[in-house]
Design an enzyme around this catalytic site. Structure first.
Site, PDB file in Angstrom:
ATOM      1  CG  ASP A 134      -1.004  -1.721   6.196  1.00  0.00           C
ATOM      2  OD1 ASP A 134      -1.685  -0.794   5.713  1.00  0.00           O
ATOM      3  OD2 ASP A 134      -0.902  -1.926   7.421  1.00  0.00           O
ATOM      4  CD  GLU A 188       2.274   0.325   5.851  1.00  0.00           C
ATOM      5  OE1 GLU A 188       3.340   0.059   6.442  1.00  0.00           O
ATOM      6  OE2 GLU A 188       1.278   0.786   6.437  1.00  0.00           O
ATOM      7  CG  ASP A 236      -1.914   1.133   1.218  1.00  0.00           C
ATOM      8  OD1 ASP A 236      -2.169   1.666   0.123  1.00  0.00           O
ATOM      9  OD2 ASP A 236      -2.412   1.506   2.289  1.00  0.00           O
TER      10      ASP A 236
END
Length: 616
Positions: free
Chosen positions: A370, A338, A335
């Site tokens: 994530d 992140e 993601d």
């Protein structure tokens, strides 16, 4: 005097639409906007609905401004078209009815005045041939003027043409579910269309999927549910049958032409038929034929058929939503949050560590989680195309939510922690993982005690059923992601992957392993949008989870008995006493251990939904 009274007293029946010209022009504008995928089609549609309800005739576009959804722009367009209509047909041309000689577009089908035409036909009553010809011409002109509008038929190899054919063929398959989701409809329609359903052409922002709006507007395709389901209407079924019959006739014609060509070659070379062959020739031909058909041990003649068959097999499998072994690669998706945004401490280090470890990853927007992994189809780029070809991506069942201790503390305080766990459980992937970075004694300086955070982590694993992986820092997180990526690459080395829909769990072929029946990434990410339209059941679940002590498992258990607020309130109304209402939910069992919800939580829910005024 009496005749005049009778004339004034008669009631003239109004036509079905007092403003047929305006109706025709607005319909044309709406259809043009729908073909281009413009949102103005909905503006024209609202104006059409208002015009159809208005029972009185309008003399110009300015008068139409009193109607709902008619603005200055639409009124000016109608006045411009009306001015052009008067220029072509004369200032006295009717606008509240369509004569047989005047078309809705403003063009007259004949230049002759009807009175002159009728007088010309009566000049030579004795000449039957001339009279017949003139009458026949008049009939032709009247038929041309009164010609009915042709029903909508999409152009061959267009998006609408491909969608109608695909929905029709899907409906003819035994055990068909009767509808198709957007992703599978785009995939199966693509071979029948010259334009891409997902990637717009150079210099355009519209794809072939824009034509589906026209099909829905024309009442040929029905769109229901969320995620959207597409099916044929009764009218759409009739049009699709016509298109299918046309396809069959075209294939038959091509087959007949090929047979004629083959037959022509046989006629031109009769000596190639076995009429001139004797037994010895048959033997020689048999030996030479066997030698010619025998593949050579080395060389391209042995490899070419194999490569061609593999390409055909791969293309057929891709059309059925299947990824064969060796035709895809496993890629880690990260993601973008992140890597940038929010608390950036350690985020660049994560990407650097993944690059050092040689992990193939792709940074993109993930609506839930994530990290996750996708099986990406390997497709060679076409040298003649500017854009890369569209590839299929299937999401593996593993998804990771990464939590630093400070992030965990903040999410517990503002309520995001429970919501994230709830969304991870409902995302459609069966193996969610929590990656917790403890960072030594960093939790000692947070707003919540360390014991509270440790208890939340334990509840996530024991109560909610997530797999929890504890690491110390970003470097260990990158190491865990690296090991997981290599493990999944090895696990899916010789697996055949099948595309399934999120709405139909386990709709892959029988005998296929669960881990090989996967969702497409597009459908997964679209279904995980946080701000998407929610059903009443989903809103009710989110309301229940706002109550202190009511987890996702408890909310799901309540929804099994009462799926809406209305059903729960009706159940309270059927209770005989106040005490019975308070204990209504106490015996509901939840979780793997099947424990009772309890009287305290049951009383809290009852007070929330049945207490008038603010809660004390």
């Amino acid at each position: 005097m009496s005749s005049e009274l009778v004339r004034l007293g008669r009631k003239r029946a109004l036509p079905s639409c007092p403003n047929p010209l305006f109706l025709e022009w607005l319909t044309e504008l709406r259809d043009q906007a729908a073909e281009k995928g413009l949102k103005t089609q909905y503006v024209y549609q609202k104006a059409l609905s208002s015009l159809k309800k208005y029972p009185l005739p309008l003399n110009n576009g300015k008068e139409a401004k009193i109607l709902q959804n008619f603005g200055d722009g639409i009124c000016k367009i109608l006045d411009d078209r009306l001015e052009k209509y008067y220029r072509v047909n004369g200032p006295d041309a009717p606008i509240h009815s369509l004569p047989s000689g005047v078309q809705a577009s403003g063009h007259c089908s004949t230049n002759l005045d009807p009175s002159k035409a009728s007088s010309n036909t009566q000049e030579l009553p004795g000449t039957s041939g001339g009279d017949h010809k003139k009458t026949q011409k008049g009939e032709v002109r009247r038929e041309k003027g009164a010609r009915k509008k042709r029903g909508y038929v999409p152009q061959k190899r267009s998006g609408g043409h491909a969608v109608l054919l695909t929905l029709y063929r899907h409906s003819q398959v035994p055990d068909s579910k009767g509808f198709m989701f957007k992703n599978e409809l785009q995939t199966e329609s693509q071979p029948l269309c010259d334009k891409s359903f997902t990637v717009p052409d150079l210099g355009s922002k519209y794809t072939a999927w824009a034509s589906v709006g026209t099909l829905i507007q024309r009442d040929l395709v029905l769109k229901t549910h969320n995620p959207a389901r597409y099916s044929l209407t009764e009218l759409g079924l009739v049009v699709a049958e016509q298109l299918e019959s046309g396809e069959r006739e075209e294939k038959n014609d091509q087959k007949v032409e090929e047979e004629k060509r083959e037959g022509g070659e046989a006629v031109e070379c009769p000596d190639t038929v076995d009429l001139t062959l004797d037994d010895d020739d048959h033997d020689d031909e048999g030996v030479s034929g066997r030698l010619a058909k025998r593949p050579s041990p080395v060389g391209p003649t042995e490899e070419s058929p194999t490569e061609e068959s593999q390409a055909v097999e791969h293309g057929e499998a891709a059309a059925r939503g299947i990824l064969l072994p060796g035709c895809y690669e496993i890629i880690l998706c990260v993601d973008f949050i992140e890597t940038t945004g929010g608390n950036t401490a350690g985020k660049p280090d994560l990407v650097t560590e993944l690059q050092k470890n040689g992990v193939t990853f792709d940074i993109r927007k993930l609506n839930v989680g994530d990290f996750l992994w996708v099986a990406r189809e390997q497709v060679a780029p076409d040298p003649g195309q500017l854009r890369p070809p569209t590839v299929r991506e299937l999401v593996l069942d593993y998804i990771i939510e990464r939590k630093r201790m400070d992030d965990l503390c903040g999410s517990i305080i503002d309520g995001r922690f429970r919501e994230q766990k709830f969304r991870l459980k409902r995302c459609g992937l069966h193996k969610p993982i929590y990656l917790v970075e403890e960072h030594g004694s960093a939790a000692a300086h947070l707003s919540l005690p360390e014991s509270t955070l440790q208890q939340a982590i334990a509840n996530t694993q024991v109560v909610d059923g997530f797999f929890v992986k504890r690491v110390q820092d970003v470097k260990e997180s990158a190491a865990y992601l690296t090991i997981m990526t290599r493990y999944l690459q090895k696990l899916y080395t010789n697996r055949t992957l099948h595309c399934r829909s999120r709405e139909l769990e386990g709709d892959g072929p029988r005998g296929a392993q669960v881990s090989c029946s996967l969702m497409s990434f597009t459908e997964f990410n679209h279904g995980a949008v946080k701000s998407k339209c929610q059903t009443v059941r989903e809103v009710f679940a989110r309301q229940l989870m706002q109550i202190s002590g009511l987890s996702g498992d408890k909310a799901a258990a309540i929804l099994e008995h009462y799926n809406t607020v209305n059903s729960l309130v009706r159940a309270y109304g059927q209770c005989a006493s106040e005490a019975q209402k308070e204990k209504l939910l106490s015996s509901i069992r939840y979780g793997k251990l099947k424990r009772n919800l309890g009287p305290a939580l049951s009383r809290t829910v009852y007070q929330l939904y049945c207490t008038k005024g603010p809660l004390s």
